[in-house]
Design an enzyme around this catalytic site. Sequence first.
Site, mmCIF file in Angstrom:
data_model
loop_
_atom_site.group_PDB
_atom_site.id
_atom_site.type_symbol
_atom_site.label_atom_id
_atom_site.label_comp_id
_atom_site.label_asym_id
_atom_site.label_seq_id
_atom_site.Cartn_x
_atom_site.Cartn_y
_atom_site.Cartn_z
ATOM 1 N N SER A 85 -21.400 65.370 74.565
ATOM 2 C CA SER A 85 -21.643 66.176 75.756
ATOM 3 C C SER A 85 -23.111 66.633 75.792
ATOM 4 C CB SER A 85 -20.660 67.356 75.775
ATOM 5 O OG SER A 85 -20.799 68.110 76.950
ATOM 6 N N ASP B 50 -13.661 61.554 83.493
ATOM 7 C CA ASP B 50 -14.689 62.603 83.367
ATOM 8 C C ASP B 50 -15.430 62.760 84.702
ATOM 9 O OD1 ASP B 50 -16.786 64.285 82.666
ATOM 10 O OD2 ASP B 50 -17.270 63.234 80.811
ATOM 11 N N HIS C 123 -13.700 65.179 80.735
ATOM 12 C CA HIS C 123 -14.858 65.374 79.863
ATOM 13 C C HIS C 123 -14.450 65.790 78.448
ATOM 14 C CE1 HIS C 123 -19.011 66.081 78.870
ATOM 15 N NE2 HIS C 123 -18.774 67.325 78.530
#
EC number: 2.3.1.-
Lengths: 377, 377
Positions: free
Chosen positions: A149, A323, A356
């Site tokens: 991330s 995501d 995500h």
Amino acid sequence: MTEFIPPGTRWIDLPSPFPMKRGGELQGARIAYETWGTLNAARDNAVLVAPGLSPNAHMAANSANPDAGWWEPMVGPGKPIDTDRWYVVCTNPLGSCKGSTGPASIDPATGTPYRFSFPELSIEDGADAIAHVVRELGIGQLACLVGNSMGGMVALAMLIRHPGIARTHINISGAARALPWSIAIRSLQREAIRLDPNFNGGDYNDEHYPESGMRMARKLGVITYRSALEWDGRFGRVRLDSDRSDDEPFGLEFQVESYLEAHARRFVRQYDPNCYLYLSRSMDWFDLGDHCAQRGTDSRAHTRAGLAAIHIERALAIGAETDILFPLQQQQEIADGLREGGADAQCLPMPSPQGHDAFLVDFDRYGPAVRGFLDTL
Amino acid sequence: MTEFIPPGTRWIDLPSPFPMKRGGELQGARIAYETWGTLNAARDNAVLVAPGLSPNAHMAANSANPDAGWWEPMVGPGKPIDTDRWYVVCTNPLGSCKGSTGPASIDPATGTPYRFSFPELSIEDGADAIAHVVRELGIGQLACLVGNSMGGMVALAMLIRHPGIARTHINISGAARALPWSIAIRSLQREAIRLDPNFNGGDYNDEHYPESGMRMARKLGVITYRSALEWDGRFGRVRLDSDRSDDEPFGLEFQVESYLEAHARRFVRQYDPNCYLYLSRSMDWFDLGDHCAQRGTDSRAHTRAGLAAIHIERALAIGAETDILFPLQQQQEIADGLREGGADAQCLPMPSPQGHDAFLVDFDRYGPAVRGFLDTL
């Protein structure tokens, strides 16, 4: 906030002063980290994990702290990141409130917390800080640099600013630049915090704390970290028992609302609002293309040039098809760009429904993917 | 709020009292509508459009109001919904502040606005109100009932509660039930409004108005109506000129933030917050399956049973592949379920990048799709 720093955390001092990319400098700053396994004599078996915005450095249980960590199924003896083979390091981000120096830390010049006097924080500052940690730990070159991330952004910044720091790279749900849709979400999260009357320009305290702003921001985070598909299977349209539902008009009624409320309430007092604002904005500012001299009008080509300026042996970009915050196109872009720079790079799309956050929960898919890459090194 | 009702609006009185599904009743309530074209002698050429949450009834220019409407490229002579052939009706939703009776309307019993004293509003109440409009206009059976977004929910409720009201149906970006992810988004929007100190339990006025709560709610709406893909092409990472950017810390910096701010500022004083709350919650409550006696543990089968209980000749469900709020699976579910009920029903997935809002902008795709269906009737 010191109560949220896990036992067993270690620190490495940054050079003092530590110059910041957008101006200003830090005095006496340090990075919190933990390690697993042993650095070999050749100093070439190190794997470093750069985490997302909120985690601390306690990724998995170790001798200093046997509590399970936030990536427990991924890191340990015989696990995908196998600590019998690798010397594994996890750092807490610069700007965080979970060990590394950030806006909630004491400014040595004043003896009080930095708050808004903390210099503007960029992804690149975090990258430079980790590069220093790598050198201080005596690691010659990282065998693999893993970034999740926000950590995927930090890792790319490390690779371009510190050539040779890593031989290979795994980028998980990361991005080479912030997309406007994601900027819009983060901007709204920051607005929720800033609009809370208790935020008071960053000058809050435990009694007057921007609780509702943080709660809104975190709920929006949790929503956008996940996907409609997953939540349909998980919550459906189940309602709360009448004794748990909210009596006030427009109060909580569905299980999904109660889940969000509980999740957000747990978070709001465990993460410092100013740190959240600083790290959130650092992501918006990030575009790897800014490291290349020429800036064209095509923002995709701009970013791509940044990726192509990175030279490593091999890379794997992993992304979830569901995501919406760091969409799969961004991991494809990373693989394509690194390949232009000469890497043997691939993008691995995951059909995980968890959006995500998939890398934090879908270990059946992410485990073998990471293990498969590391095993061939 | 009367200043936001377009000139040329007409009204049909609802039966008084008008009973509400969840209890209570309305006195002297009415529905705002507009029409285009002419009802034929057989009274069988009527097409009714049930819009989303926020639009008024002025879908396109007509003799009563030559201003362009919110679906102008879709409705008119020779256009996809061809007013040379069809007698077209658009209603403003029950509960709205743009003509039909809603929480901002005057309660005849007190002479003051209903606000929170308005009875709980359901999608089904809106459906019953439109069914009354259809009868009052002397329409035997609608040739086609078109529903967009929330209007797609209303249309399905009309079809199940008023069998025979329409021969065919076009459902655009609609849903047969609210998904938990969408409930989470709407719950957060409502929370932003309710948390605004000026909201005052629904008892605000023009001077003390929940401006910041409405702004947050609307921004979250606009973000989730669109997609990362579209905004990357539209805004990229363009920054504001320094004279337009915000001087305060963490203020506006990117074009996408300024776009959202301007869009939200326009909306907040043009939509009544109480009406927004009531209509938003009505969507969360909606599950077509609740109209069937048996309720199993499988929420998909439950909803599917509701769809299969609808009997019409033909149906088309259209959805955008990039819609995260009413994802494509929901339009597929509508087509599959209506087919079980005997309809010749299809789902048409659109590769539009504009997300949930695609039907309001991607006329090159949605125009031919709607025209193609209506032309074969």
